[in-house]
Write a protein that holds these residues in place. Sequence first.
Motif, PDB file in Angstrom:
ATOM      1  N   ARG A 517      40.825  43.592  38.680  1.00  0.00           N
ATOM      2  CA  ARG A 517      41.263  43.678  37.287  1.00  0.00           C
ATOM      3  C   ARG A 517      40.045  43.947  36.431  1.00  0.00           C
ATOM      4  N   LEU A 518      40.237  44.663  35.349  1.00  0.00           N
ATOM      5  CA  LEU A 518      39.143  45.008  34.433  1.00  0.00           C
ATOM      6  C   LEU A 518      39.595  44.705  33.008  1.00  0.00           C
ATOM      7  N   VAL A 519      38.768  43.937  32.287  1.00  0.00           N
ATOM      8  CA  VAL A 519      39.066  43.617  30.892  1.00  0.00           C
ATOM      9  C   VAL A 519      37.793  43.860  30.072  1.00  0.00           C
ATOM     10  N   PHE A 520      37.942  44.521  28.919  1.00  0.00           N
ATOM     11  CA  PHE A 520      36.801  44.809  28.063  1.00  0.00           C
ATOM     12  C   PHE A 520      36.704  43.776  26.942  1.00  0.00           C
ATOM     13  N   PHE A 521      35.469  43.432  26.594  1.00  0.00           N
ATOM     14  CA  PHE A 521      35.184  42.484  25.519  1.00  0.00           C
ATOM     15  C   PHE A 521      34.139  43.104  24.600  1.00  0.00           C
ATOM     16  N   ASP A 522      34.336  42.900  23.289  1.00  0.00           N
ATOM     17  CA  ASP A 522      33.296  43.334  22.350  1.00  0.00           C
ATOM     18  C   ASP A 522      32.029  42.523  22.582  1.00  0.00           C
ATOM     19  N   GLU A 523      32.201  41.218  22.818  1.00  0.00           N
ATOM     20  CA  GLU A 523      31.089  40.336  23.175  1.00  0.00           C
ATOM     21  C   GLU A 523      31.609  39.306  24.167  1.00  0.00           C
ATOM     22  N   LEU A 524      30.790  38.946  25.144  1.00  0.00           N
ATOM     23  CA  LEU A 524      31.175  37.916  26.105  1.00  0.00           C
ATOM     24  C   LEU A 524      30.860  36.542  25.511  1.00  0.00           C
ATOM     25  N   PRO A 525      31.758  35.584  25.628  1.00  0.00           N
ATOM     26  CA  PRO A 525      31.507  34.250  25.053  1.00  0.00           C
ATOM     27  C   PRO A 525      30.308  33.584  25.721  1.00  0.00           C
ATOM     28  N   LEU A 526      29.552  32.850  24.904  1.00  0.00           N
ATOM     29  CA  LEU A 526      28.343  32.198  25.415  1.00  0.00           C
ATOM     30  C   LEU A 526      28.493  30.683  25.349  1.00  0.00           C
ATOM     31  N   SER A 527      27.825  30.005  26.286  1.00  0.00           N
ATOM     32  CA  SER A 527      27.791  28.540  26.284  1.00  0.00           C
ATOM     33  C   SER A 527      26.749  28.064  25.280  1.00  0.00           C
ATOM     34  N   ALA A 528      26.619  26.762  25.155  1.00  0.00           N
ATOM     35  CA  ALA A 528      25.675  26.181  24.190  1.00  0.00           C
ATOM     36  C   ALA A 528      24.232  26.551  24.514  1.00  0.00           C
ATOM     37  N   ILE A 529      23.964  26.841  25.792  1.00  0.00           N
ATOM     38  CA  ILE A 529      22.578  27.181  26.152  1.00  0.00           C
ATOM     39  C   ILE A 529      22.381  28.689  26.273  1.00  0.00           C
ATOM     40  N   GLY A 530      23.382  29.473  25.819  1.00  0.00           N
ATOM     41  CA  GLY A 530      23.205  30.914  25.756  1.00  0.00           C
ATOM     42  C   GLY A 530      23.622  31.692  26.987  1.00  0.00           C
ATOM     43  N   LYS A 531      24.226  31.039  27.978  1.00  0.00           N
ATOM     44  CA  LYS A 531      24.721  31.743  29.158  1.00  0.00           C
ATOM     45  C   LYS A 531      26.165  32.168  28.924  1.00  0.00           C
ATOM     46  N   VAL A 532      26.575  33.228  29.623  1.00  0.00           N
ATOM     47  CA  VAL A 532      27.974  33.643  29.525  1.00  0.00           C
ATOM     48  C   VAL A 532      28.858  32.494  30.009  1.00  0.00           C
ATOM     49  N   SER A 533      29.845  32.135  29.211  1.00  0.00           N
ATOM     50  CA  SER A 533      30.729  31.021  29.549  1.00  0.00           C
ATOM     51  C   SER A 533      31.925  31.547  30.354  1.00  0.00           C
ATOM     52  N   LYS A 534      31.825  31.461  31.654  1.00  0.00           N
ATOM     53  CA  LYS A 534      32.916  31.949  32.502  1.00  0.00           C
ATOM     54  C   LYS A 534      34.153  31.065  32.367  1.00  0.00           C
ATOM     55  N   LYS A 535      33.943  29.801  32.086  1.00  0.00           N
ATOM     56  CA  LYS A 535      35.082  28.899  31.882  1.00  0.00           C
ATOM     57  C   LYS A 535      35.930  29.382  30.714  1.00  0.00           C
ATOM     58  N   ASP A 536      35.265  29.787  29.612  1.00  0.00           N
ATOM     59  CA  ASP A 536      36.002  30.289  28.448  1.00  0.00           C
ATOM     60  C   ASP A 536      36.685  31.616  28.760  1.00  0.00           C
ATOM     61  N   LEU A 537      36.024  32.459  29.540  1.00  0.00           N
ATOM     62  CA  LEU A 537      36.629  33.734  29.915  1.00  0.00           C
ATOM     63  C   LEU A 537      37.916  33.519  30.697  1.00  0.00           C
ATOM     64  N   VAL A 538      37.860  32.639  31.679  1.00  0.00           N
ATOM     65  CA  VAL A 538      39.044  32.370  32.496  1.00  0.00           C
ATOM     66  C   VAL A 538      40.162  31.812  31.636  1.00  0.00           C
ATOM     67  N   SER A 539      39.824  30.893  30.734  1.00  0.00           N
ATOM     68  CA  SER A 539      40.839  30.306  29.857  1.00  0.00           C
ATOM     69  C   SER A 539      41.517  31.381  29.007  1.00  0.00           C
ATOM     70  N   GLN A 540      40.738  32.301  28.470  1.00  0.00           N
ATOM     71  CA  GLN A 540      41.304  33.374  27.651  1.00  0.00           C
ATOM     72  C   GLN A 540      42.206  34.291  28.463  1.00  0.00           C
ATOM     73  N   LEU A 541      41.760  34.635  29.661  1.00  0.00           N
ATOM     74  CA  LEU A 541      42.510  35.583  30.489  1.00  0.00           C
ATOM     75  C   LEU A 541      43.796  34.974  31.028  1.00  0.00           C
ATOM     76  N   VAL A 542      43.742  33.709  31.404  1.00  0.00           N
ATOM     77  CA  VAL A 542      44.928  33.047  31.929  1.00  0.00           C
ATOM     78  C   VAL A 542      45.968  32.847  30.836  1.00  0.00           C
ATOM     79  N   ALA A 543      45.508  32.658  29.599  1.00  0.00           N
ATOM     80  CA  ALA A 543      46.411  32.406  28.474  1.00  0.00           C
ATOM     81  C   ALA A 543      47.155  33.668  28.042  1.00  0.00           C
ATOM     82  N   VAL A 544      46.643  34.840  28.425  1.00  0.00           N
ATOM     83  CA  VAL A 544      47.257  36.109  27.994  1.00  0.00           C
ATOM     84  C   VAL A 544      48.617  36.305  28.668  1.00  0.00           C
TER      85      VAL A 544
END
Length: 544
Positions: A517-544
């Motif tokens: 699967r391929l999904v485009f993002f204007d910006e990837l969500p970041l964690s508090a320490i500046g890393k890409v937050s994969k947890k937030d990505l999964v939450s967004q994608l599953v909610a769609v």
Amino acid sequence: MSGYRRTMPLTGVVPFPEEFARRYRATGYWQDRTLGETLDEVCDRFAGRIAVHAGGADISYEKLGGRAHRLARSLLDIGLRPGDRVVVQLPNVAAFAYLHLACQRIGVIPVMALPVHRFREISQFVALSGAVACFIPDRYRDFDFREMAARIEGLRWTIVHGEPGPGNVSLSELLDREPASELPETWPDPMDPALFLLSGGTTGVPKLIPRLHNDYVYNTRMAASVCDIRPGDCLLDVLPIGHNLPLGCPGLQGFLFAGARTVLHPSTRAAEVFALIEKYRVTHIHLVPALLIRWLHDPALTGFDLSSVRVIQSGGQRLQPETRLLAERLLPGCTVQENFGMAEGLLMFVRLNDPAEVRLETVGRPVCPDDEVRLVDEDGHDVADGEVGELLARGPYTLRGYFRSPEHNARAFTPDGFYRSGDLMRRHPSGNYVVEGRVKDLINRGGEKISAEEVENLLLGHPAVQNVACVPLPDEVLGERMCACVQLRQGVPAPSLADLTGFLRATEIASYKLPERLVFFDELPLSAIGKVSKKDLVSQLVAV
């Protein structure tokens, strides 16, 4: 035999501390007998029994041992020597069994690759292990392995099962020729590696797992001890035989140790498999949940006599209770036995006599009394029973370090030798364990572990990709599928999923690693320490 060949330890193999080695010998876990000795002994003891069914042939223990010895001598003839490493990439065919026993007889150390691996993976295995030879099929599922092997640097021999190419050696010819070399009078040191398994690590660099003779013989014996294997039983092995489960947990080795039979078959097609179960009265099957789900919903299920099946052993990913209940309803008299294991060592099995609710909810408990298991929080402190923590393991068949990976080992092991598995678990009131997820950045697609980092690093080379994160999305059949979350470079046309998978195929990686699967993002969500937050990505994608 006059004894063991004592050699300098292979550089890069992390030894067990002497105090632990003494304890494992004193308890009888380690018997200082090589895997080759053990297999030779069972071939003699059960000479008249059938050991392997493959390709329509019935191979006795006597024939298995005899042909393996002939092949071992032929391997010496062409120049292979004890301690040499070789990459083995054969499917589930009789030649694999002959080769496995032959290598163990003369101390040649196989690196267990899979038929799905391609140039990128195989060349890495060769470079890291220092392999001098590669055993491949000529073609398998429309892929020409000879062309691939011809481009791998460092190989002295390419040995082909099937039609050899220019400069290759025919495995069939090695099996059938009259060899000149004699078998050595000594065995390898039982603390040498018997073979290397592959780790489903989180980085793009492969990790090789040295399984020592002492630890791997014990691994197989203990797995067999909880699976109710009887002398007349028969295992169906359709999962790729280079995996730990179908090879040694208990796998081919465990059924050989018991004087039982194994059906080797290179396809998982339901009608073919069901016909084999009926023909050979198969009692045990190794599989992953995705495969079990497929078979249970195949119309051919009701067209064959499958009443001989007693144990279906499921591993690789969590099996949903509904699937287990369905299997046991459609196959009366069969028990689905879940296990949790790792090529690095530790094995947990649900016991066949565990209460029904325990079998439904858990993945089992360790097979050895001296398997040391800890569940720890982010700070390394042990959690209370019932709380979730990362699984740490230490024991008589769990490695003390990956091969030639000192920097990674410093992160993957505690100072006192516990392996950090990256798996999140909790202890069930029964004493069994429940899998709750993982810490490691892995995607578990039908039991095959995919390093998100490896795929991300490759995708970053695509001219349209500015940033990317590969994340797992839940799937009812495979457990998880990979989604590539892509941030595009400004002003560059968006590629399609086919464009990106085509780009990845050009790097010659295994096809199971391709995003689905391929999904485009204007910006990837970041964690508090500046890393890409994969947890937030999964939450967004599953909610769609």
